[in-house]
Design a protein around this motif. Structure first.
Motif, PDB file in Angstrom:
ATOM      1  N   ASP A  66      42.270 111.944 -30.376  1.00 44.68           N
ATOM      2  CA  ASP A  66      42.824 113.252 -30.720  1.00 44.68           C
ATOM      3  C   ASP A  66      44.093 113.576 -29.936  1.00 44.68           C
ATOM      4  OD1 ASP A  66      40.898 113.715 -32.609  1.00 44.68           O
ATOM      5  OD2 ASP A  66      39.695 115.080 -31.370  1.00 44.68           O
ATOM      6  N   ALA A  67      44.259 112.948 -28.771  1.00 47.85           N
ATOM      7  CA  ALA A  67      45.445 113.197 -27.953  1.00 47.85           C
ATOM      8  C   ALA A  67      46.728 112.777 -28.659  1.00 47.85           C
ATOM      9  CB  ALA A  67      45.331 112.468 -26.615  1.00 47.85           C
ATOM     10  N   LEU A  68      46.609 111.943 -29.689  1.00 45.30           N
ATOM     11  CA  LEU A  68      47.783 111.461 -30.421  1.00 45.30           C
ATOM     12  C   LEU A  68      48.047 112.266 -31.692  1.00 45.30           C
ATOM     13  CD1 LEU A  68      47.020 107.628 -30.163  1.00 45.30           C
ATOM     14  CD2 LEU A  68      48.507 108.989 -28.681  1.00 45.30           C
ATOM     15  N   THR A  69      47.294 113.326 -31.901  1.00 45.28           N
ATOM     16  CA  THR A  69      47.368 114.072 -33.161  1.00 45.28           C
ATOM     17  C   THR A  69      47.574 115.565 -32.910  1.00 45.28           C
ATOM     18  OG1 THR A  69      45.002 114.590 -33.346  1.00 45.28           O
ATOM     19  CG2 THR A  69      45.715 112.401 -34.081  1.00 45.28           C
ATOM     20  N   LEU A  70      47.570 116.313 -33.990  1.00 47.80           N
ATOM     21  CA  LEU A  70      47.738 117.768 -33.887  1.00 47.80           C
ATOM     22  C   LEU A  70      46.567 118.431 -33.169  1.00 47.80           C
ATOM     23  CD1 LEU A  70      49.627 120.130 -34.679  1.00 47.80           C
ATOM     24  CD2 LEU A  70      48.343 120.314 -36.833  1.00 47.80           C
ATOM     25  N   PHE A  71      45.425 117.749 -33.097  1.00 47.20           N
ATOM     26  CA  PHE A  71      44.277 118.309 -32.383  1.00 47.20           C
ATOM     27  C   PHE A  71      44.600 118.547 -30.908  1.00 47.20           C
ATOM     28  CE2 PHE A  71      41.948 116.734 -36.039  1.00 47.20           C
ATOM     29  CZ  PHE A  71      40.952 117.674 -36.196  1.00 47.20           C
ATOM     30  N   ASN A  72      45.578 117.880 -30.393  1.00 49.70           N
ATOM     31  CA  ASN A  72      45.920 117.990 -28.972  1.00 49.70           C
ATOM     32  C   ASN A  72      46.919 119.113 -28.699  1.00 49.70           C
ATOM     33  OD1 ASN A  72      45.590 116.936 -26.279  1.00 49.70           O
ATOM     34  ND2 ASN A  72      47.679 116.113 -26.426  1.00 49.70           N
ATOM     35  N   LYS A  73      47.399 119.780 -29.721  1.00 50.58           N
ATOM     36  CA  LYS A  73      48.434 120.799 -29.551  1.00 50.58           C
ATOM     37  C   LYS A  73      47.843 122.206 -29.630  1.00 50.58           C
ATOM     38  CE  LYS A  73      51.787 117.669 -29.767  1.00 50.58           C
ATOM     39  NZ  LYS A  73      52.734 117.640 -30.883  1.00 50.58           N
ATOM     40  N   TYR A  74      48.356 123.097 -28.787  1.00 50.89           N
ATOM     41  CA  TYR A  74      48.047 124.514 -28.940  1.00 50.89           C
ATOM     42  C   TYR A  74      48.982 125.094 -30.007  1.00 50.89           C
ATOM     43  CZ  TYR A  74      44.657 125.382 -25.247  1.00 50.89           C
ATOM     44  OH  TYR A  74      43.509 125.420 -24.497  1.00 50.89           O
ATOM     45  N   ILE A  75      48.402 125.816 -30.935  1.00 45.48           N
ATOM     46  CA  ILE A  75      49.176 126.488 -31.970  1.00 45.48           C
ATOM     47  C   ILE A  75      49.320 127.937 -31.521  1.00 45.48           C
ATOM     48  CG2 ILE A  75      49.218 127.139 -34.406  1.00 45.48           C
ATOM     49  CD1 ILE A  75      47.574 124.575 -34.935  1.00 45.48           C
TER      50      ILE A  75
END
Length: 225
Positions: free
Chosen positions: A145-154
């Motif tokens: 997930d660290a490589l995807t949008l799951f790792n970002k705060y929206i």
């Protein structure tokens, strides 16, 4: 005055003819009311209680790839879609590993911002790929997930971008939509939680072209650096 035996029997007969006390009537009425309330509660639970699916049903906003889809909680845009037959990922020690599939990895590049409060996507209620025939595919767990949008705060006022990676068979590509779902709690009822359903523009010819041009290998690690 002396009470005779005959007088005593007369007094007992008179007492037996007296109407029952009001307390007994009140208890009987309360019992009837309690039974009625219990029956009403059972009927309500059986007929009006919402299922989990109903409690987390979504208010759907629709759009197309390249368009900005705005809801009351977030705004989202799909920037591009690509396909690959292999990607890479990392483990807890940041070791890079190549991951292949006999199907396709669909790489959906997404950008999103929040209307009020920051949030991160959740694996409990993730965005899904919705096929033309109603199948739903969650993002693959083969990719960190660290490589995807799951790792970002929206967050409000900022656009966060990242990939969502789905592993799907080729027949899932034509007519597929991305359904972008914010995190939702199973303990909180919100019948108007928003979702964005975005047409990825994969008509018959476009889907065939995407599949035929799928990369043999797409590096997620280098793209995230």
């Amino acid at each position: 005055m002396t009470l005779t035996q005959a007088d005593s029997r007369t007094a007992r007969r008179a007492a037996s003819r007296r109407p029952p006390r009001r307390g007994l009537a009140r208890r009987f009425a309360a019992g009837v009311a309690g039974i009625a309330l219990a029956a009403a509660a059972v009927y309500t639970q059986q007929n009006f209680a919402m299922s989990f699916e109903q409690r987390v049903s979504y208010l759907t906003y629709k759009g197309r790839i390249g368009e900005t889809v705005e809801t009351k909680r977030f705004t989202v845009k799909v920037l591009s879609v690509a396909a690959a037959r292999a990607v890479d990922t990392t483990d807890y020690s940041n070791k890079v590993t190549k991951v292949a599939t006999s199907n396709l990895f669909l790489l959906v590049d997404v950008s999103a911002t929040s209307a009020r409060e920051p949030f991160k996507l959740s694996r409990l209620s993730p965005p899904v790929l919705l096929t033309a025939d109603g199948r739903r595919y969650q993002p693959t767990d083969k990719v960190n997930d660290a490589l995807t949008l799951f790792n970002k705060y929206i967050q409000p006022g900022f656009w966060s971008s990242g990939l969502l990676v789905f592993e799907v068979p080729q027949d899932a590509v034509p007519g597929a939509d991305l359904v972008f779902i914010p995190p939702v709690s199973p303990l909180v009822s919100d019948n108007y939680a928003p979702e964005a359903q975005i047409d990825l523009g994969l008509s018959g010819a476009a889907a065939d072209r995407l599949i035929s041009q799928a990369k043999d290998y797409h590096s997620l690690v280098s793209a995230s650096r």
